[in-house]
Design a protein around this motif. Structure first.
Motif, short mmCIF file in Angstrom:
data_model
loop_
_atom_site.label_atom_id
_atom_site.label_comp_id
_atom_site.label_asym_id
_atom_site.label_seq_id
_atom_site.Cartn_x
_atom_site.Cartn_y
_atom_site.Cartn_z
N PRO A 4 0.82 -1.22 0.00
CA PRO A 4 0.00 0.00 0.00
C PRO A 4 0.86 1.27 0.00
CG PRO A 4 0.04 -0.94 2.20
CD PRO A 4 0.80 -1.90 1.32
N VAL A 5 1.60 1.44 -1.08
CA VAL A 5 2.45 2.62 -1.25
C VAL A 5 2.16 3.20 -2.64
CG1 VAL A 5 4.82 3.43 -1.52
CG2 VAL A 5 4.26 1.84 0.32
N ARG A 6 2.10 4.51 -2.73
CA ARG A 6 1.86 5.19 -4.01
C ARG A 6 3.23 5.56 -4.59
NH1 ARG A 6 -2.29 8.80 -6.16
NH2 ARG A 6 -1.34 10.50 -7.36
N VAL A 7 3.67 4.86 -5.62
CA VAL A 7 4.96 5.12 -6.26
C VAL A 7 4.73 6.03 -7.46
CG1 VAL A 7 6.98 4.10 -7.37
CG2 VAL A 7 5.83 2.89 -5.50
N GLU A 8 5.36 7.21 -7.42
CA GLU A 8 5.17 8.21 -8.47
C GLU A 8 6.43 8.29 -9.32
OE1 GLU A 8 4.08 11.87 -6.63
OE2 GLU A 8 2.43 10.98 -5.49
N LEU A 9 6.28 8.17 -10.64
CA LEU A 9 7.39 8.23 -11.58
C LEU A 9 7.43 9.60 -12.26
CD1 LEU A 9 6.95 4.67 -13.12
CD2 LEU A 9 8.57 5.39 -11.35
N PRO A 10 8.57 9.99 -12.81
CA PRO A 10 8.70 11.34 -13.38
C PRO A 10 7.73 11.62 -14.52
CG PRO A 10 10.87 10.36 -13.06
CD PRO A 10 9.87 9.28 -12.78
N ASP A 11 7.30 10.58 -15.25
CA ASP A 11 6.37 10.82 -16.36
C ASP A 11 4.92 10.93 -15.92
OD1 ASP A 11 5.71 8.24 -15.71
OD2 ASP A 11 6.31 7.35 -17.63
N GLY A 12 4.70 10.90 -14.60
CA GLY A 12 3.34 11.02 -14.07
C GLY A 12 2.64 9.70 -13.84
N SER A 13 3.22 8.60 -14.29
CA SER A 13 2.59 7.30 -14.06
C SER A 13 2.76 6.87 -12.61
CB SER A 13 3.19 6.25 -15.00
OG SER A 13 4.58 6.11 -14.79
N LEU A 14 1.85 6.01 -12.21
CA LEU A 14 1.81 5.56 -10.82
C LEU A 14 1.92 4.05 -10.74
CD1 LEU A 14 -1.23 7.71 -9.58
CD2 LEU A 14 1.20 8.28 -9.37
N ARG A 62 3.65 8.31 -0.16
CA ARG A 62 4.16 8.59 -1.50
C ARG A 62 5.66 8.30 -1.56
NH1 ARG A 62 4.17 14.14 -2.12
NH2 ARG A 62 4.18 14.01 -4.40
N MET A 63 6.04 7.44 -2.50
CA MET A 63 7.44 7.20 -2.82
C MET A 63 7.68 7.81 -4.19
SD MET A 63 9.51 3.59 -3.13
CE MET A 63 11.27 3.58 -3.49
N ILE A 64 8.53 8.82 -4.23
CA ILE A 64 8.72 9.59 -5.46
C ILE A 64 10.05 9.18 -6.08
CG2 ILE A 64 8.90 11.90 -6.45
CD1 ILE A 64 7.43 12.83 -3.77
N ILE A 65 9.98 8.51 -7.23
CA ILE A 65 11.19 8.11 -7.95
C ILE A 65 11.59 9.25 -8.88
CG2 ILE A 65 12.28 6.35 -9.38
CD1 ILE A 65 11.22 5.18 -6.81
N ARG A 66 12.67 9.92 -8.57
CA ARG A 66 13.10 11.08 -9.35
C ARG A 66 13.98 10.69 -10.52
NH1 ARG A 66 16.39 14.33 -6.94
NH2 ARG A 66 15.60 16.31 -7.78
N ARG A 67 14.80 9.66 -10.34
CA ARG A 67 15.71 9.20 -11.40
C ARG A 67 15.57 7.68 -11.51
NH1 ARG A 67 18.63 13.69 -9.06
NH2 ARG A 67 19.47 12.39 -7.38
N PRO A 68 14.59 7.21 -12.29
CA PRO A 68 14.29 5.77 -12.33
C PRO A 68 15.46 4.90 -12.79
CG PRO A 68 12.51 7.03 -13.31
CD PRO A 68 13.63 7.99 -13.09
N ASP A 69 16.20 5.36 -13.80
CA ASP A 69 17.30 4.53 -14.30
C ASP A 69 18.39 4.38 -13.25
OD1 ASP A 69 18.61 3.09 -16.59
OD2 ASP A 69 20.11 4.66 -16.24
N ALA A 70 18.77 5.48 -12.60
CA ALA A 70 19.80 5.42 -11.56
C ALA A 70 19.33 4.54 -10.40
CB ALA A 70 20.13 6.82 -11.06
N PHE A 71 18.06 4.71 -10.01
CA PHE A 71 17.49 3.90 -8.94
C PHE A 71 17.59 2.42 -9.29
CE2 PHE A 71 13.71 1.65 -7.35
CZ PHE A 71 13.85 1.83 -5.98
#
Length: 425
Positions: free
Chosen positions: A49-59, A70-79
């Motif tokens: 039950p976590v809302r993962v937010e990607l830079p392109d707006g997808s969840l 909210r878990m905000i992924i700012r740099r998906p490739d690096a992560f």
């Protein structure tokens, strides 16, 4: 929160001090591992039950339409590259680097901790020793390594620890007057009394009274020594932290109890004497499973006939202890080199097979540790200016925030527990 908000992720990373945080894993292998990690993370995200937010707006997330941390992924490739290359080490380094962030770190980490055993498919878990970093020989808690391992954490700075510990300088789970819960929260003003309650319960369990000859394994900053000496006990406390020893001795002298307490820089394996009681608070986590027999054999060897021991130990599920054995974690790399949590079955087995001691009382305190850590975490966040003034940088701030929140989430989820154990023959 101070003006140096821990959620400010855009900070300069010192490559000399934090080389693996400053450098994103590169090359074909990292790309392949990153792609696999991204797929596994997406699978895991749909189960918590976590809302993962990607830079392109997808969840991503099992409850993307509901209120969730909210878990905000700012740099998906690096992560993904960090996680794919180094597992949980990479996950932590990604937070330190700002590749992901959140406004509720404990809220994000707790659901993952609750499902720690099955986030990765079981067939892939068997590959863990092959794909993830193993523990380093130079971090194993041998007689030669242990002091440097201890120094890397406890000798950081007494002033650092004073920014988030209460006036007792007690760095272990407190015991509050009531079990903390959704409707029962304690304040900073409750913490010192709760630490005294914890210490007094351990001293009672070990039967410490006037003229008791007491050995303490792991001095901390001396509060247990003080409480025991105030009862009239004669205390011999051992530690491997020079910083802790110096402050503990000053506190003992200031209290007028130097005649009843000695504090020695000494490995537990080298301690001599005969004692009516032995106490040790959250020190066994710095021993390592290979050396548990030596730790308990020492207690058995120095404990007088009819004596008792009382220890406070952080525990984890035994199956997870076995599954993670030999793997180097983010906590090993950045917080406690050589550390190893215990399990109740493991402790019962080692005492049965290597000593005449038996655990005859177990009191779990996990909910109390979660509350203790919440108070420490909030205090640390409120004093980040003081930490920076001591010479630590913003990457260190994010590392320490993650350490405190990661630990709190472990206890809130029930994945971790802490217990006071009484041992006798």
């Amino acid at each position: 929160m101070s003006e140096h908000d821990l959620r400010d992720v855009d900070h300069e990373i010192c490559a000399a001090r934090w080389p693996d945080v400053a450098q994103i894993p590169g090359g074909p292998s990292a790309a392949i591992r990153g792609a696999a990690a991204a797929a596994l993370f997406r699978r895991a995200a749909h189960r918590v039950p976590v809302r993962v937010e990607l830079p392109d707006g997808s969840l991503l997330g099992a409850r993307t339409g509901a209120v969730a941390p909210r878990m905000i992924i700012r740099r998906p490739d690096a992560f993904a590259r960090r996680v794919g290359t180094d597992g949980l080490i990479g996950f932590g380094e990604a937070y330190m680097a700002g590749d992901w962030t959140t406004d509720d770190l404990v809220g994000v980490l707790t659901p993952f901790a609750e499902r720690m055993g099955d986030l990765v498919p079981r067939p892939l878990q068997r590959l863990r020793p092959l794909v993830l970093p193993g523990q380093r020989d130079d971090e194993e808690n041998t007689v030669g390594n242990t002091r440097s391992n201890i120094a890397r954490h406890y000798d950081l700075s007494n002033e650092l620890f004073s920014t988030f510990l209460d006036e007792t300088m007690t760095y272990s789970s407190a015991l509050f007057a009531d079990d903390p819960g959704p409707s029962t929260h304690f304040t900073w003003n409750d913490l010192a009394a709760a630490q005294h309650r914890k210490i007094d319960r351990l001293l009672d369990a070990a039967g410490v009274t006037e003229d008791t000859r007491l050995l303490e394994i792991g001095t901390g900053w001396g509060e247990l020594c003080l409480r025991a000496a105030q009862r009239g006990a004669v205390v011999h406390s051992i530690t491997l932290s020079s910083e802790q020893r110096d402050l503990a001795m000053r506190r003992i002298a200031d209290a007028g109890l130097a005649g009843r307490v000695t504090v020695e820089l000494c490995d537990y394996r080298n301690v001599d004497g005969c004692y009516d009681a032995v106490v040790s608070v959250e020190m066994i986590e710095a021993v390592g499973r290979r050396f548990w027999p030596a730790y308990f054999a020492t207690i058995d060897r120095v404990l007088a006939p009819g004596g008792r021991a009382a220890i406070q130990a952080i525990t984890m599920p035994h199956d997870r202890l076995l599954a993670s054995e030999g793997t180097r974690t983010w906590v090993h790399k950045y917080i406690f080199p050589g550390g190893q949590l215990t399990s109740l079955p493991g402790l019962e087995q080692v005492t049965r097979e290597h000593t005449s001691l038996r655990i005859d009382d177990v009191t779990p305190l996990g909910v109390h540790y979660a509350e203790t850590l919440r108070l420490w975490r909030e205090r640390f966040a409120a004093h980040t200016d003081r930490v920076l003034a001591l010479g630590f940088d913003r990457t260190f701030l994010r590392m320490w925030e993650l350490y405190l929140a990661y630990s709190e989430a472990g206890f809130r989820s029930g994945y971790l527990d802490v217990a006071q154990l009484r041992l006798g023959r």
